[in-house]
Write an enzyme that holds these catalytic residues in place. Structure first.
Site, PDB file in Angstrom:
ATOM      1  N   ASP A  36       0.848  -1.195   0.000  1.00  0.00           N
ATOM      2  CA  ASP A  36       0.000   0.000   0.000  1.00  0.00           C
ATOM      3  C   ASP A  36       0.878   1.238   0.000  1.00  0.00           C
ATOM      4  OD1 ASP A  36      -1.996   2.117   0.865  1.00  0.00           O
ATOM      5  OD2 ASP A  36      -3.265   0.336   0.917  1.00  0.00           O
ATOM      6  N   ASP A  71       4.954   1.249  -5.870  1.00  0.00           N
ATOM      7  CA  ASP A  71       3.909   1.724  -6.767  1.00  0.00           C
ATOM      8  C   ASP A  71       3.682   0.628  -7.808  1.00  0.00           C
ATOM      9  OD1 ASP A  71       2.308   2.884  -8.723  1.00  0.00           O
ATOM     10  OD2 ASP A  71       3.372   4.793  -8.703  1.00  0.00           O
ATOM     11  N   ASN A  98      -5.582  -5.276  -6.184  1.00  0.00           N
ATOM     12  CA  ASN A  98      -6.702  -4.543  -5.595  1.00  0.00           C
ATOM     13  C   ASN A  98      -6.496  -3.038  -5.575  1.00  0.00           C
ATOM     14  OD1 ASN A  98      -9.122  -4.265  -3.649  1.00  0.00           O
ATOM     15  ND2 ASN A  98      -7.421  -3.467  -2.430  1.00  0.00           N
ATOM     16  N   TYR A 169     -12.599   5.391 -14.744  1.00  0.00           N
ATOM     17  CA  TYR A 169     -12.634   4.239 -13.838  1.00  0.00           C
ATOM     18  C   TYR A 169     -13.297   3.032 -14.501  1.00  0.00           C
ATOM     19  CZ  TYR A 169     -13.783   1.696  -9.484  1.00  0.00           C
ATOM     20  OH  TYR A 169     -13.926   0.753  -8.490  1.00  0.00           O
ATOM     21  N   LYS A 173     -11.634  -0.560 -15.291  1.00  0.00           N
ATOM     22  CA  LYS A 173     -12.185  -1.763 -14.657  1.00  0.00           C
ATOM     23  C   LYS A 173     -12.779  -2.727 -15.695  1.00  0.00           C
ATOM     24  CE  LYS A 173     -11.369  -1.079 -10.273  1.00  0.00           C
ATOM     25  NZ  LYS A 173     -10.335  -1.898  -9.595  1.00  0.00           N
ATOM     26  N   THR A 203     -16.608   1.448   1.678  1.00  0.00           N
ATOM     27  CA  THR A 203     -15.236   1.819   1.991  1.00  0.00           C
ATOM     28  C   THR A 203     -15.084   3.323   1.787  1.00  0.00           C
ATOM     29  OG1 THR A 203     -14.412   1.582  -0.282  1.00  0.00           O
ATOM     30  CG2 THR A 203     -14.499  -0.425   1.079  1.00  0.00           C
TER      31      THR A 203
END
Length: 298
Positions: A36, A71, A98, A169, A173, A203
């Site tokens: 992360d 990254d 993810n 996005y 995806k 989230t």
């Protein structure tokens, strides 16, 4: 202990569904590299704290974990992440892609940078780690070692059902969903399965989009999704590959990809096409719009 002795990488594992994945994988015996950058939901800034906290929690219940802040959308960073997992834990069996960011805006107002950054993090950030992991497994298999590996990618119902305001996005995806199917076909010869999840969870990336009741929030707990991801990461899922699953507390669904619909004869004369095209469109099923997609939710 579905994953006893297996080694996993989870990208974007400091918060949200990624955190839930890392914790459940570890509880089922996996050694987990927690990746992360610690950036904001828009991809701004860096903070190692979220990844460190997940690693600390895993170690707290007796699991094995390590921090990685590469990254994943950078070629060398993705390679170093794979290398770290192998060096720290002796191998690699599971890659969960993810990591992601949001830069939502209507198409006519979207900047080039808003488009490029989202495409890079999601699409290249899935391809680069998968490329390097796949080469590790390919060399293992060619060296006479048995490989039973998993790649689990992250797509989105925003892409599958075309949510407005998210052309960057959704394009990324949607690309990941197709990438998953192609990679599954290419990597099966090396003992690798590739599947994708379209998670529905509450989230920081979804907070404030709409109001939910307590019951609805409970069904959007990331643990429902982590359970499916953990099973897909296990040896039990060996014969399942190239699939996209919609996942949340209301249930799991296998998404069905593009199918051939109504057809008509071709013509070299465009003047003959009007009635033919209108007819096949009339008999074709409507696209599954996101506003009408309320599968299993009250």
């Amino acid at each position: 202990m579905l994953l006893d002795g297996r080694v996993a990488i989870v990208t974007g594992a400091g918060r949200g569904v990624g955190r839930a994945y890392a914790l459940m994988l570890a509880k089922h015996g996996a050694k987990v590299l927690v990746n992360d950058l610690g950036s904001s939901a828009a991809g701004v800034g860096e903070d190692q704290t979220p990844a460190e906290e997940v690693v600390s929690e895993i170690r707290g219940f007796g699991g094995e974990a390590a921090v990685n802040t590469s990254d994943v959308s950078e070629w060398a960073g993705a390679q170093s992440m794979i290398d770290q997992a192998v060096e720290a834990f002796g191998g690699l069996d599971i890659l969960i892609n993810n990591a992601g960011i949001l830069r939502d805006r209507m198409l006519v107002n979207m900047s080039e940078e808003e488009w490029d950054s989202v495409i890079k993090v999601h699409l290249k950030g899935t391809f680069a780690p998968t490329h390097h992991a796949a080469n590790y497994w390919r060399l293992r298999q060619k060296g006479g070692h048995e490989v039973d590996a998993r790649v689990i990618n992250t797509t989105s119902h925003s892409a599958l059902f075309a949510n407005i305001g998210q052309s960057n996005y959704a394009a990324a995806k949607g690309g990941i969903a197709t990438f998953t199917q192609v990679a599954a076909r290419e990597l099966q010869r090396y003992g690798v399965t590739v599947n994708a999840i379209a998670p529905r969870a509450n989230t920081r990336m979804t907070e404030g989009l709409r109001e939910y009741t307590e019951e609805q929030l409970a069904k959007r707990d990331p643990e429902w999704i982590a359970a499916l991801v953990t099973w897909l990461a296990s040896a039990e899922s060996k014969n399942i590959s190239g699939r996209v699953f919609e996942s949340w507390g209301y249930g799991y669904a296998v998404m069905e990809s593009w199918q051939h619909g109504p057809q008509t004869e071709a013509s070299r004369d465009p003047g003959e096409l009007g009635d033919r095209i209108r007819q096949i469109v009339r008999f074709a099923r409507a696209n599954a719009g996101i506003d009408r997609n309320t599968w299993l939710e009250p």
